[in-house]
Design an enzyme around this catalytic site. Structure first.
Site, mmCIF file in Angstrom:
data_model
loop_
_atom_site.group_PDB
_atom_site.id
_atom_site.type_symbol
_atom_site.label_atom_id
_atom_site.label_comp_id
_atom_site.label_asym_id
_atom_site.label_seq_id
_atom_site.Cartn_x
_atom_site.Cartn_y
_atom_site.Cartn_z
ATOM 1 N NE ARG A 180 0.105 16.526 -12.588
ATOM 2 C CZ ARG A 180 1.341 15.717 -11.973
ATOM 3 N NH1 ARG A 180 0.617 16.092 -10.717
ATOM 4 N NH2 ARG A 180 1.783 15.000 -11.833
ATOM 5 N NE ARG A 215 -4.288 -1.823 1.452
ATOM 6 C CZ ARG A 215 -3.946 -3.220 2.652
ATOM 7 N NH1 ARG A 215 -3.505 -2.827 3.631
ATOM 8 N NH2 ARG A 215 -5.021 -3.264 1.564
ATOM 9 C CE LYS A 221 -0.852 14.243 -14.339
ATOM 10 N NZ LYS A 221 -1.066 14.618 -15.605
ATOM 11 C CG ASN A 223 -1.938 16.641 -19.828
ATOM 12 O OD1 ASN A 223 -1.143 16.030 -19.806
ATOM 13 N ND2 ASN A 223 -2.541 16.486 -19.397
ATOM 14 C CG HIS A 242 5.207 10.728 -24.633
ATOM 15 N ND1 HIS A 242 3.824 10.643 -24.480
ATOM 16 C CD2 HIS A 242 5.736 11.598 -24.095
ATOM 17 C CE1 HIS A 242 3.892 11.439 -24.497
ATOM 18 N NE2 HIS A 242 4.652 12.670 -23.426
ATOM 19 C CG HIS A 249 -1.925 11.069 -24.769
ATOM 20 N ND1 HIS A 249 -2.235 11.433 -23.531
ATOM 21 C CD2 HIS A 249 -0.528 10.898 -24.588
ATOM 22 C CE1 HIS A 249 -1.545 11.150 -22.512
ATOM 23 N NE2 HIS A 249 -0.320 11.191 -23.152
ATOM 24 C CE LYS A 254 5.005 17.126 -14.183
ATOM 25 N NZ LYS A 254 4.685 16.109 -15.173
ATOM 26 C CD GLU A 291 7.037 15.984 -22.331
ATOM 27 O OE1 GLU A 291 6.468 17.126 -21.923
ATOM 28 O OE2 GLU A 291 5.614 15.136 -22.655
ATOM 29 C CD GLU A 327 -4.592 16.365 -15.433
ATOM 30 O OE1 GLU A 327 -3.464 16.035 -15.286
ATOM 31 O OE2 GLU A 327 -4.939 16.047 -16.970
ATOM 32 C CG HIS A 360 0.723 15.376 -23.626
ATOM 33 N ND1 HIS A 360 0.754 17.211 -23.824
ATOM 34 C CD2 HIS A 360 2.026 14.887 -22.691
ATOM 35 C CE1 HIS A 360 2.176 16.537 -23.147
ATOM 36 N NE2 HIS A 360 2.808 15.530 -22.767
HETATM 37 N N1 GLY Z 1 3.320 15.461 -17.704
HETATM 38 C C1 GLY Z 1 1.947 15.828 -17.200
HETATM 39 C C2 GLY Z 1 1.621 16.112 -15.882
HETATM 40 O O1 GLY Z 1 2.806 15.383 -15.146
HETATM 41 O O2 GLY Z 1 1.154 16.508 -15.361
#
Ligand code: GLY
Length: 370
Positions: free
Chosen positions: A242, A122, A144, A246, A267, A253, A228, A186, A238, A249
């Site tokens: 946040r 956990r 993430k 993206n 990517h 994607h 960031k 990025e 998010e 993205h």
């Molecule tokens: N890569 C996007 C984020 O970490 O929110």
């Protein structure tokens, strides 16, 4: 010349160390978090061949003995079978809650190992030691974690913050030029989404940075991580801001799914193409001037990264099919696609108010130029 960025999440705060020579200092730095003298490293074969000994020596210098699991390189590793393997290996190693598992690699290894750490017992701690530019400026920061599903990218995962990030900029010297430029997608994203002055700086300095200037690399990674960290502190899970990270993205994607998550499109290359498309769409919708997408494309082209759909080899599906592939995007609310649009360079925002027809028309035109 080590720089420090602090991620100030209450109860889960951590430092990002950025600079050359950090693998050699890894043991000393990690010892500030734990007195455990045994650590488990999850890595992949390319990184292991180039850098695992340097990391293990750096840990040993502080009296830390380490074991490593070496997974195959590539996006296909971010899947249930390799995730199961990592989890079971860590259990065989008798990982305990107070251990710090080390994720040593690019985004694939960081995401997979972080997710393993999130669910094992956990939740065990982990340290990110990102080895790609993409991982140093984005995926290793912010918690993430996850793996891909057959239905789409990053659909299985959890938020689980690392306890420390060590971004050794020397390691970037062994990246292929293609991988470095993919990571640059990025970096440029940060300027485009929220900091025009950083975009100006990149226009001036990114060519020398890509050519190998260490001081500029440290500065670019630091500024990206600081942006960031600021966004993650405001919106860890998010619910709002946040999603700005993206930018590009949603397109990316869909293109990655269309190219089978293969070497046809990395990517970060998809992010660069996606940012160019997002600015073109913003301009077509009258949200920003026509100069903005031209400036974005000119810079990406000058850097030599992919920028147009014609830069992707092989066939692509129709514009309608690409928009359908966007349906699994995590930003979808009530079945409605949401996009990151821009009012100018450095002025991105999230909106559900983008007509499907406009996206289809944009992609039709982009595909026609192939
Ligand atoms: N890569 C996007 C984020 O970490 O929110």
């Amino acid at each position: 010349m080590t720089e420090l960025v602090h991620v100030g999440l209450e109860g889960r705060e951590y430092d990002i160390h950025i600079g050359p020579g950090l693998l050699a200092r890894a043991g000393d730095l990690i010892s500030t978090l734990t007195n455990r003298r045994r650590m488990m490293i999850v890595t992949e074969e390319n990184v292991a061949a180039l850098h695992l000994k340097a990391l293990q020596d750096g840990l040993a210098a502080a009296g830390i003995q380490s074991e490593a699991l070496i997974l195959p390189a590539g996006e296909a590793t971010k899947s249930w079978p390799h995730f199961t393997r990592a989890v079971e290996w860590l259990l065989e190693q008798k990982v305990e809650r107070k251990d710090l598992v080390i994720a040593f690699g690019g985004g694939v290894i960081g995401d997979l190992t972080g997710f393993a750490a999130a669910v094992l017992r956990r939740g065990v701690g982990f340290v990110q030691i990102p080895t790609s530019l993409l991982a140093q400026v984005d995926s290793s920061v912010g918690g993430k974690t996850g793996i891909n599903a057959p239905q789409g990218k990053n659909l299985i995962g959890a938020f689980h913050q690392p306890s420390m990030v060590l971004a050794d900029t020397d390691v970037l010297g062994t990246l292929t030029s293609r991988d470095f430029l993919a990571g640059y997608g990025e970096v440029v994203k940060y300027g485009l989404l929220g900091d025009e002055a950083f975009f100006d700086w990149l226009e001036q300095n990114a060519p020398a940075m890509a050519a190998g200037d260490q001081t500029l690399r440290v500065e670019a990674v630091k500024r990206s991580c600081q942006m960031k960290a600021d966004i993650v502190e405001r919106d860890e899970t998010e619910q709002g801001d946040r999603a700005l990270l993206n930018l590009g993205h949603t397109f990316c994607h869909a293109l990655e799914a269309a190219t089978g998550y293969s070497d046809r499109l990395l990517h970060g290359e998809g992010v660069a193409i996606g940012c160019a498309l997002a600015f073109e769409l913003s301009s077509r919708l009258g949200l920003c001037s026509q100069e903005a997408p031209s400036r974005v494309r000119a810079h990406l082209k000058a850097m030599g990264t992919k920028v147009d759909l014609s830069d992707i080899e092989g066939n692509l599906p129709s514009a309608e099919a690409l928009v359908d592939l966007m349906g699994q995007d995590k930003k979808v609310v009530d079945g409605q696609l949401r996009f990151i649009m821009a009012r100018g360079i450095g002025q991105a925002y999230v909106t559900g108010d983008v007509p499907r027809d406009a996206v289809v028309a944009l992609l039709q035109d982009a595909l026609a130029q192939r």
